[in-house]
Design a protein around this motif. Structure first.
Motif, short mmCIF file in Angstrom:
data_model
loop_
_atom_site.label_atom_id
_atom_site.label_comp_id
_atom_site.label_asym_id
_atom_site.label_seq_id
_atom_site.Cartn_x
_atom_site.Cartn_y
_atom_site.Cartn_z
N LEU A 1 1.12 -21.42 9.23
CA LEU A 1 2.16 -22.22 8.44
C LEU A 1 3.70 -21.76 9.15
N LEU A 2 3.69 -20.63 9.39
CA LEU A 2 4.72 -19.92 10.27
C LEU A 2 5.17 -20.51 11.42
N GLU A 3 3.86 -20.66 12.16
CA GLU A 3 4.07 -21.41 13.63
C GLU A 3 4.67 -22.83 13.37
N THR B 1 15.06 -31.18 3.99
CA THR B 1 14.21 -30.59 4.91
C THR B 1 14.26 -29.13 4.82
N PHE B 2 15.27 -28.64 4.77
CA PHE B 2 15.49 -27.18 4.43
C PHE B 2 14.96 -26.61 3.39
N GLU B 3 15.05 -27.46 2.26
CA GLU B 3 14.62 -27.03 0.97
C GLU B 3 12.92 -26.97 1.01
N SER B 4 12.54 -28.14 1.74
CA SER B 4 10.88 -28.08 1.84
C SER B 4 10.53 -27.01 2.71
N ILE B 5 11.12 -26.79 4.00
CA ILE B 5 10.91 -25.61 4.66
C ILE B 5 11.03 -24.43 3.80
N SER B 6 12.04 -24.05 3.08
CA SER B 6 12.12 -22.89 2.22
C SER B 6 10.63 -22.75 1.57
N VAL B 7 10.27 -23.85 0.96
CA VAL B 7 9.01 -23.61 -0.13
C VAL B 7 7.74 -23.45 0.83
N ILE B 8 7.70 -23.81 1.98
CA ILE B 8 6.61 -23.65 2.78
C ILE B 8 6.69 -22.00 3.31
N ALA B 9 7.78 -21.80 3.57
CA ALA B 9 8.18 -20.31 3.92
C ALA B 9 7.74 -19.36 2.94
N GLU C 1 20.15 -17.12 6.26
CA GLU C 1 20.86 -17.27 7.47
C GLU C 1 19.86 -17.07 8.54
N LYS C 2 19.09 -16.16 8.53
CA LYS C 2 18.04 -15.87 9.47
C LYS C 2 17.00 -16.58 9.47
N LEU C 3 16.72 -17.11 8.12
CA LEU C 3 15.57 -18.16 7.94
C LEU C 3 15.91 -19.47 8.74
N ARG C 4 17.25 -19.74 8.45
CA ARG C 4 17.68 -21.19 8.99
C ARG C 4 17.63 -20.97 10.67
N ALA C 5 18.11 -19.83 11.08
CA ALA C 5 17.99 -19.61 12.81
C ALA C 5 16.61 -19.54 13.15
#
Ligand SMILES: *[C@@H]1O[C@H](CO)[C@@H](O)[C@H](O)[C@H]1NC(C)=O
Ligand SMILES: *[C@@H]1O[C@H](CO)[C@@H](O)[C@H](O)[C@H]1NC(C)=O
Ligand SMILES: *[C@@H]1O[C@H](CO)[C@@H](O)[C@H](O)[C@H]1NC(C)=O
Length: 969
Positions: free
Chosen positions: A811-813, A865-873, A847-851
């Motif tokens: 998932l992180l990849e 997209t960012f919200e979705s990515i945050s959930v997966i993160a 901020e670091k997550l976005r980067a």
């Protein structure tokens, strides 16, 4: 003076006598019985929100006049009914509740009451008690004592009841006192242990619901012919044990209207007698381990509205049930539509299976409508069933006369089982039959009159009528052949277990060893796992120099995706039969040139694969490893396949056996998100494995090398879909049948993409989890650094939670587009190279997550997209938790991903229809025309191992491997 007060005064002298010392003033001033009033006042004090009661702040007399809200009394000032359902109450119940001696109805459901339940002991007037939907955490053992008038009680949905002690058991005093009880609702309240037998004997009980508890074991025989109308036992929550046993008892309960048994471990066939339960309108049997043919009577149940049969091991035809809600997916039925008939051979063989009581191993294999499609123990020649080869399978029961309907049988091998009864006359009518081996069973005579051309072996059946047997032409008298050792009662040494515990059988020296060639590199550089590395070195040092079977994962640092991972089950240095090898048929292995080992009909002739790969042409090479090459191939009908050709090695009988056994299991692992083995070939030293072809290659290529291969970077939507596909494939693997399998090497290089970019997991071997599921098995280390769970790297102990860790890394990849180990990653310290470690440091910082997000993902386009990515993160964070117990299971990952993928659907969804090979179509069928030609050539040289009982090696091994298209097409 009101009537109530007058009535109360009427009793005054008596009450005064009884209670004068206690509270003379209350008695004089109030109409309510002092004990009842005391309880109500206590209740007010024990609630944290007493105002919710709506009782007068001034206190006073609960029975009035006027009576307090929710309270009803009789004329003598005793509370009859307390109705506080859904009143928003919080707090505890005072222990004095049982002093409401006249209480008939108590409704406290739907509140937030907590703490222990008071004892209800002695409440002889109580008829209905609804305590459901609260949060009580303990129930006293004498709770039900003396509740003689109880009709209806519910404690449902108090999931914490005695949960800290592992749950509670229903006290038998319930049955002793509540003899008129009609309704008992104890769903989801932490009941544990067996279903209490006394419940089956409660004559008035109509409706019993016990779903979502931790009950286990069979339904006791006391339920035989019980008059229950509603029985819910569904979804027991125990990890290790749920309700089990057969449905024979429920089928006797002819008053049933609602029967819910789903989500348990019930087994055996659905009894014919279930059709006698003519009042049933809802019948849920889904999610059990029910096997075999269904009773045709199901189709005639007059009131049936709902029938759920999904996810069992049911076989044969689907009865033409007319219920509007009828579901039956996830079984091995022979035809997709209710009412469709099965092929005659299929019916005959399934009836044979019924006669031997549906052994699990065969049930798992004998699905669908084509016995030549890989049914264990069935060998076909030119598309016809010709050999039934089940020696030493632990078959219990009788030989069905239906076997006489499989007219093309030439050879029937059923030796070394526990077959009883007579040999059916129908077998003598099999015109092609040449050999019938029934030795070492408990069959009795007389033998039917076989034609002289049939060789019949009935030695070792001690009850056989020897004269009749001797009289039968071709039969051998059995009198001089006592079974060894130990005679009829003794152990026959039949190994019915599909797998042995690793390292317990003295076969260590000949079992497979896994070596990751990445590991020596890791030893020197990975601080995190240095202890694990030591463990490894030790293990490696103690390995026998000539390992019997070697699994090698060659790695090529320049392109980790472009290589084949190879498993070699090779010679153990000792050729010929190894110790303990009792295969009477395997000696012929050394003879002919062409050998086929029977493991269902996944066997395919080398010539066919030679044709498909243009004689292993260079241009068809997909990948290459130290021990073999993977070729792209195309079958006659245009189907693409991937063929792995193992390096030629001399093969011992034993290694062949294990190879066969392992393939037999791998062929059962079928899921649309797992790359399947389609077949294999063995001829001489040539060994080939055939897989479905995945045109888009490995996920890692699309994530990390897309530029190099001139690919489009993957969209977030595609990545979500891939994550869900992988989660589903892994969830399946972790819950496969009765066992859990562990992948051990999940990573983006092992996730292959089809034409439609839907993903399948490859390279799963056969590492089985411990029987009790959550615990770990010590094993040899395999896998790839960067994806290895810390506990696995350090201790070598593995559980499904190690796969969850690897999944988290994938998932992180997907989020970052960077590899699991990346030396260029900036940060403090050695561990920063590890994606999982590094991400855990930055995850919480937006901020670091976005980067950190893969720059090819366009975040500006939609904030979603960012919200979705945050959930997966966050999911990835849980999956890569250091403590295995803190990681979710794959089912959770699926649950998180499903709504996200659905949410993304409107953008542009790929249709659900799946490109690729229909896995239910066996390879044999696909290449039928070719094989028919081959068969005529190989007739007579087909090798059927006499003894297929060799256990499936539980060693860490995998014959599957990843292979990808080198050119990216
Ligand atoms: C529930 O637990 C309590 C102790 O917390 C114990 O006294 C009681 O007997 C248990 N109830 C049952 C039914 O076993
Ligand atoms: C018991 O369940 C049946 C079947 O759903 C229902 O018709 C009946 O009313 C219930 N009986 C009681 C006492 O609730
Ligand atoms: C069928 O099942 C659905 C979903 O459970 C339910 O809503 C529907 O009422 C059922 N129909 C019948 C006829 O039972």
């Amino acid at each position: 003076m009101s009537m109530d007060a007058a009535a109360a005064h009427h009793h005054l002298p008596l009450l005064l006598l009884l209670l004068a010392a206690a509270a003379p003033l209350v008695l004089v001033l109030g109409a309510t019985h002092p004990a009842d009033q005391a309880f109500l006042d206590d209740l007010r004090k024990s609630l944290t929100n007493p105002d919710a009661l709506g009782w007068p702040a001034s206190g006073g007399d609960a029975c009035g006049p006027p009576a307090w809200p929710h309270v009803s009394c009789d004329r003598s000032g005793r509370v009859l009914n307390l109705d506080l359902k859904n009143a928003g109450l919080a707090g505890t119940l005072p222990p004095s509740l049982a002093s409401l001696a006249a209480l008939q109805d108590l409704s406290l459901q739907g509140n937030s009451l907590s703490g222990p339940l008071p004892s209800f002991r002695g409440m002889a007037a109580l008829r209905r008690a609804y305590l459901n939907d609260n949060d009580f955490d303990a129930i006293p053992a004498d709770f039900f004592d003396g509740l003689t008038d109880l009709l209806d009680v519910s404690l449902a949905d108090n999931p914490r009841l005695n949960a800290t002690q592992g749950g509670w058991a229903l006290p038998p005093s319930l049955a002793a006192s509540a003899q008129q009880l009609q309704t008992l609702s104890l769903d989801n309240c932490s009941l544990a242990g067996a279903v209490p037998p006394f419940l089956g004997a409660m004559a008035s009980l109509q409706n019993l619901t016990l779903s979502y508890n931790r009950l286990s074991g069979p339904l006791p025989p006391s339920f035989n012919a019980s008059g229950l109308q509603r029985l819910w036992l569904n979804n027991q929550l125990g990890d290790d044990a749920k309700l089990s046993g057969t449905l024979d008892v429920v089928a006797t309960m002819t008053s049933l209207q609602e029967l819910w048994l789903h989500g348990n471990d019930f087994s055996g066939p659905v009894p014919d007698a279930i059709a006698d339960c003519a009042d049933i309108y809802t019948l849920r049997l889904n999610g059990n381990q029910l096997v075999g043919l269904l009773p045709p009577g199901l189709a005639a149940m007059p009131r049936l509205q709902e029938l759920k049969l999904d996810n069992n091991d049911l076989l044969g035809p689907v009865p033409p049930v007319k219920a509007p809600n009828f579901t039956f997916s996830g079984n091995g039925f022979c035809a997709p539509n209710p009412g469709d008939a099965c092929a005659p051979d299929v019916m005959a063989l399934l009836l044979f299976l019924a006669g031997v009581q549906y052994p699990a191993r065969l049930v798992a294999s004998w699905s669908g409508n084509n016995p030549c499609a890989g049914w264990l123990g069935v060998t076909c020649v030119q598309g016809k069933v010709s050999v039934l080869n089940l020696p030493g399978y632990g078959l219990n029961g009788t030989i069905s006369h239906s076997l006489g309907n499989v007219s093309t049988l030439t050879d029937v091998k059923l030796s070394g089982n526990n077959l009883v009864g007579r040999v059916p006359d129908s077998l003598a009518r099999l015109s092609s039959l040449q050999k019938l081996d029934l030795s070492m069973n408990d069959l009795s005579g007389p033998l039917p009159a076989f034609s002289p051309s049939v060789t019949v072996n009935v030695t070792g059946n001690l009850n056989f009528n020897s004269t009749a047997a001797a009289a039968a032409p071709g039969a051998q008298p059995n009198t001089a052949s006592p079974r060894s050792p130990g005679g009829p009662g003794g152990s026959r040494g039949v190994n019915t277990a599909p797998a042995a515990v690793p390292g317990t059988n003295g076969k260590k020296a000949s079992s497979a060893v896994l070596l990751g060639t990445t590991i020596p590199v890791a030893v020197s550089v990975v601080a995190l796992v240095s202890v694990g590395a030591m463990f490894l070195c030790k293990k490696r040092a103690s390995m026998p120099p000539q390992a019997a079977s070697v699994v090698v994962h060659p790695r090529d640092s320049s392109d980790p995706d472009n290589l084949a991972k190879i498993v070699v089950a090779t010679n153990d240095g000792s050729s010929g039969t190894s110790q303990g090898n009792t295969h009477s048929g395997s000696s012929s292995l050394t003879g002919g040139d062409v050998h086929m080992i029977e493991a269902g009909n996944f066997v395919i002739a080398v010539q066919v694969l030679r044709g498909a790969t243009k004689n292993f042409a260079q241009e068809n090479v997909l990948g290459r490893g130290g021990f073999g090459v993977v070729y792209k191939g195309e079958l006659h009908d245009g189907t693409m396949i991937a063929v792995k050709r193992m390096e030629a090695v001399a093969v011992s009988n034993k290694a062949l056996d294990e190879f066969q056994a392992e393939i037999a299991v791998l062929t059962k692992v079928r899921h649309r998100n797992l790359v399947s083995i389609l077949g294999y070939a063995i001829e001489g030293n040539e060994r080939l494995l055939v897989y479905e072809y995945m045109p888009n290659g490995a996920l890692s290529k699309h994530l990390f090398h897309w530029k190099q291969f001139e690919l489009e970077p993957l969209s977030w939507k595609k990545r979500l879909n891939i994550a869900l596909d992988v989660a589903r494939g892994m969830e399946y693997l972790h819950n496969l049948g009765h066992h859990r399998f562990i992948h051990r090497d999940l990573k983006s290089a092992n996730i292959l993409l089809g034409d439609d970019f839907r993903a399948k997991v490859s390279d799963f071997g056969l590492m089985k989890d411990a029987p009790d599921g959550n615990f770990s098995v010590a094993t040899r280390l395999a896998g790839t650094f960067g994806y290895l769970a810390p506990e696995y790297a350090v201790t070598g102990k593995i559980s499904t939670k190690a796969d969850v860790f690897s999944f988290g890394v994938v998932l992180l990849e997907l989020i970052t587009g960077t590899t699991a180990i990346d030396d260029t990653r900036v940060g403090e310290g050695e561990e920063t190279r590890h994606l999982a470690y590094w991400f855990s440091q930055i995850r919480k910082d937006e901020e670091k997550l976005r980067a950190a997000i893969d720059p090819t993902l366009d975040l500006d386009a939609a904030e979603e997209t960012f919200e979705s990515i945050s959930v997966i993160a966050e999911l990835a964070g849980h999956c890569t938790a250091r403590e295995p117990s803190q990681r979710p299971d794959m089912g959770h990952a699926v649950n998180v991903l499903v709504p996200m993928v659905e949410k993304w659907k409107p953008v542009k969804d790929e249709a659900e229809d799946y490109l690729g090979i229909d896995l239910h179509l066996p390879l044999l069928q696909m290449v039928k025309s070719w094989q028919d030609a081959e068969a005529s050539m190989t007739d007579g040289s087909i090798l059927s191992l006499e003894d297929s009982k060799g256990s499936i090696p539980a060693r860490p091994a995998g014959f599957a491997e990843s292979f990808t298209s080198a050119d990216g097409r």
